[in-house]
Write an enzyme that holds these catalytic residues in place. Structure first.
Site, PDB file in Angstrom:
ATOM      1  N   SER A   7     -11.153   3.113   6.313  1.00  0.00           N
ATOM      2  CA  SER A   7     -10.538   2.279   5.269  1.00  0.00           C
ATOM      3  C   SER A   7      -9.286   1.624   5.828  1.00  0.00           C
ATOM      4  O   SER A   7      -8.691   2.115   6.795  1.00  0.00           O
ATOM      5  CB  SER A   7     -10.168   3.146   4.061  1.00  0.00           C
ATOM      6  OG  SER A   7      -9.497   2.374   3.092  1.00  0.00           O
ATOM      7  N   ASP A  68     -17.061   5.411  -0.923  1.00  0.00           N
ATOM      8  CA  ASP A  68     -17.414   4.251  -1.731  1.00  0.00           C
ATOM      9  C   ASP A  68     -17.387   4.686  -3.190  1.00  0.00           C
ATOM     10  O   ASP A  68     -17.830   5.792  -3.506  1.00  0.00           O
ATOM     11  CB  ASP A  68     -18.807   3.733  -1.363  1.00  0.00           C
ATOM     12  CG  ASP A  68     -19.049   2.328  -1.908  1.00  0.00           C
ATOM     13  OD1 ASP A  68     -18.082   1.576  -2.097  1.00  0.00           O
ATOM     14  OD2 ASP A  68     -20.225   1.963  -2.145  1.00  0.00           O
ATOM     15  N   SER A  69     -16.829   3.846  -4.033  1.00  0.00           N
ATOM     16  CA  SER A  69     -16.759   4.259  -5.426  1.00  0.00           C
ATOM     17  C   SER A  69     -16.928   3.067  -6.351  1.00  0.00           C
ATOM     18  O   SER A  69     -16.889   1.913  -5.916  1.00  0.00           O
ATOM     19  CB  SER A  69     -15.430   4.965  -5.710  1.00  0.00           C
ATOM     20  OG  SER A  69     -14.365   4.086  -5.432  1.00  0.00           O
ATOM     21  N   LYS A 174      -3.943  11.573 -12.797  1.00  0.00           N
ATOM     22  CA  LYS A 174      -5.247  10.940 -12.520  1.00  0.00           C
ATOM     23  C   LYS A 174      -5.918  11.580 -11.297  1.00  0.00           C
ATOM     24  O   LYS A 174      -7.112  11.886 -11.329  1.00  0.00           O
ATOM     25  CB  LYS A 174      -5.068   9.426 -12.303  1.00  0.00           C
ATOM     26  CG  LYS A 174      -6.392   8.735 -11.969  1.00  0.00           C
ATOM     27  CD  LYS A 174      -6.253   7.253 -11.696  1.00  0.00           C
ATOM     28  CE  LYS A 174      -7.516   6.719 -11.036  1.00  0.00           C
ATOM     29  NZ  LYS A 174      -7.422   5.320 -10.637  1.00  0.00           N
ATOM     30  N   ARG A 180     -12.607  10.418  -7.153  1.00  0.00           N
ATOM     31  CA  ARG A 180     -12.223  10.453  -5.740  1.00  0.00           C
ATOM     32  C   ARG A 180     -11.640  11.815  -5.374  1.00  0.00           C
ATOM     33  O   ARG A 180     -11.965  12.396  -4.347  1.00  0.00           O
ATOM     34  CB  ARG A 180     -11.195   9.349  -5.455  1.00  0.00           C
ATOM     35  CG  ARG A 180     -11.249   8.855  -4.049  1.00  0.00           C
ATOM     36  CD  ARG A 180     -10.434   7.586  -3.808  1.00  0.00           C
ATOM     37  NE  ARG A 180      -9.805   7.033  -4.988  1.00  0.00           N
ATOM     38  CZ  ARG A 180     -10.346   6.054  -5.721  1.00  0.00           C
ATOM     39  NH1 ARG A 180     -11.475   5.509  -5.390  1.00  0.00           N
ATOM     40  NH2 ARG A 180      -9.728   5.609  -6.811  1.00  0.00           N
TER      41      ARG A 180
HETATM   42  P1  ITT Z   1     -12.251  -0.281   0.444  1.00  0.00           P
HETATM   43  O1  ITT Z   1     -11.630  -1.421   1.135  1.00  0.00           O
HETATM   44  O2  ITT Z   1     -11.759   1.038   0.964  1.00  0.00           O
HETATM   45  O3  ITT Z   1     -13.761  -0.337   0.357  1.00  0.00           O
HETATM   46  P2  ITT Z   1     -12.284  -0.930  -2.416  1.00  0.00           P
HETATM   47  O4  ITT Z   1     -11.195  -1.632  -3.152  1.00  0.00           O
HETATM   48  O5  ITT Z   1     -13.598  -1.606  -2.266  1.00  0.00           O
HETATM   49  O6  ITT Z   1     -11.681  -0.383  -1.040  1.00  0.00           O
HETATM   50  P3  ITT Z   1     -13.635   1.335  -3.630  1.00  0.00           P
HETATM   51  O7  ITT Z   1     -14.871   1.119  -2.861  1.00  0.00           O
HETATM   52  O8  ITT Z   1     -13.088   2.700  -3.643  1.00  0.00           O
HETATM   53  O9  ITT Z   1     -12.425   0.420  -3.183  1.00  0.00           O
HETATM   54  O10 ITT Z   1     -13.821   0.903  -5.137  1.00  0.00           O
HETATM   55  C1  ITT Z   1     -14.619  -0.206  -5.513  1.00  0.00           C
HETATM   56  C2  ITT Z   1     -14.165  -0.750  -6.843  1.00  0.00           C
HETATM   57  O11 ITT Z   1     -14.459   0.183  -7.879  1.00  0.00           O
HETATM   58  C3  ITT Z   1     -12.665  -1.021  -6.949  1.00  0.00           C
HETATM   59  O12 ITT Z   1     -12.361  -2.318  -6.478  1.00  0.00           O
HETATM   60  C4  ITT Z   1     -12.451  -0.887  -8.459  1.00  0.00           C
HETATM   61  O13 ITT Z   1     -12.815  -2.098  -9.105  1.00  0.00           O
HETATM   62  C5  ITT Z   1     -13.454   0.184  -8.863  1.00  0.00           C
HETATM   63  N1  ITT Z   1     -12.789   1.508  -8.849  1.00  0.00           N
HETATM   64  C6  ITT Z   1     -13.019   2.528  -7.973  1.00  0.00           C
HETATM   65  N2  ITT Z   1     -12.232   3.587  -8.238  1.00  0.00           N
HETATM   66  C7  ITT Z   1     -11.484   3.233  -9.298  1.00  0.00           C
HETATM   67  C8  ITT Z   1     -10.472   3.873 -10.037  1.00  0.00           C
HETATM   68  O14 ITT Z   1     -10.035   5.083  -9.729  1.00  0.00           O
HETATM   69  N3  ITT Z   1      -9.923   3.217 -11.067  1.00  0.00           N
HETATM   70  C9  ITT Z   1     -10.314   1.985 -11.408  1.00  0.00           C
HETATM   71  N4  ITT Z   1     -11.246   1.292 -10.752  1.00  0.00           N
HETATM   72  C10 ITT Z   1     -11.841   1.899  -9.710  1.00  0.00           C
END
Ligand code: ITT
Length: 196
Positions: A7, A68-69, A174, A180
């Site tokens: 990341s 990934d989330s 949180k 996560r």
């Molecule tokens: P990377 O560069 O590390 O991939 P990312 O911003 O794409 O970072 P994630 O894959 O973790 O981050 O998350 C994808 C999206 O999911 C993120 O842009 C948010 O819109 C949503 N999301 C994930 N976790 C969240 C959280 O704890 N609270 C609110 N939205 C969340």
């Protein structure tokens, strides 16, 4: 042992590296290397973490942790899911993504829907072997945003058993219950087993 966190997000890197330190594991991140970006073209979270960690583990010849989330909304058949960060289009802001979700719910005549935040993490070693974990935070999404903390879809997500949105939680509060946080706890336990 050293692990590369796949990341460039400083907040994410800090949260994960703090946890790895408790096992005596030092971490590096993509900020420390010049490497081409891994493809992220999977249709599931698991495919994406596998793609990312195996890509970097092979190129950097080091163990790699990827994550990934996203948000899975029942009334929208699981959307935005793996498309969470670009739901309203490539380069969309958090506000634009949230607005699109709210509009889709309203269009269906809904004011809320059951939903979950989901996070997958995977550690892959240079020989291609590895393991993964999953963390889920159950709750509902609503069409009335509230709160100023957090990011992404936090202002419209209410965790089960509460009536505040995640954007009304402090960061510490949180992290204790988040998707996560749970996935991280599990992957750290798997690493602990591996190091025994
Ligand atoms: P990377 O560069 O590390 O991939 P990312 O911003 O794409 O970072 P994630 O894959 O973790 O981050 O998350 C994808 C999206 O999911 C993120 O842009 C948010 O819109 C949503 N999301 C994930 N976790 C969240 C959280 O704890 N609270 C609110 N939205 C969340």
């Amino acid at each position: 042992m050293e692990i590369v966190i796949a990341s460039k997000n400083r907040h994410k890197i800090e949260e994960i590296s703090e946890k790895l330190k408790t096992l005596g594991i030092e971490s590096l991140s993509l900020l420390d290397f010049e490497v081409t970006e891994a493809p992220e073209t999977g249709s599931t979270f698991l495919e994406n973490v596998y793609q990312k960690s195996s890509f970097y583990a092979e190129r950097l010849n080091m163990p790699v942790l990827s994550d990934d989330s996203g948000l899975v909304v029942d009334a929208l058949g699981g959307l935005p899911g793996v498309h969470s960060s670009r739901f309203a289009g490539e380069g969309a802001t958090d506000e634009e993504n949230l607005k699109k979700l709210v509009e889709l719910l309203k269009h269906k005549g809904l004011f809320e829907s059951p939903a979950s935040f989901v996070c997958f993490m995977m550690v892959t070693f240079p020989d291609g072997k590895g393991f993964w974990s999953k963390g889920v935070l159950k709750g509902k999404v609503v069409t009335e945003p509230k709160g100023n903390e957090g990011f992404g879809y936090d202002p419209i997500f209410i965790p089960e058993g509460d009536n505040r949105t995640l954007a009304e939680y402090s960061m510490i509060e949180k992290n204790r219950i988040s998707h996560r946080g749970k996935a991280l706890e599990k992957i750290v336990n798997l690493l602990k087993e591996k190091l025994k």
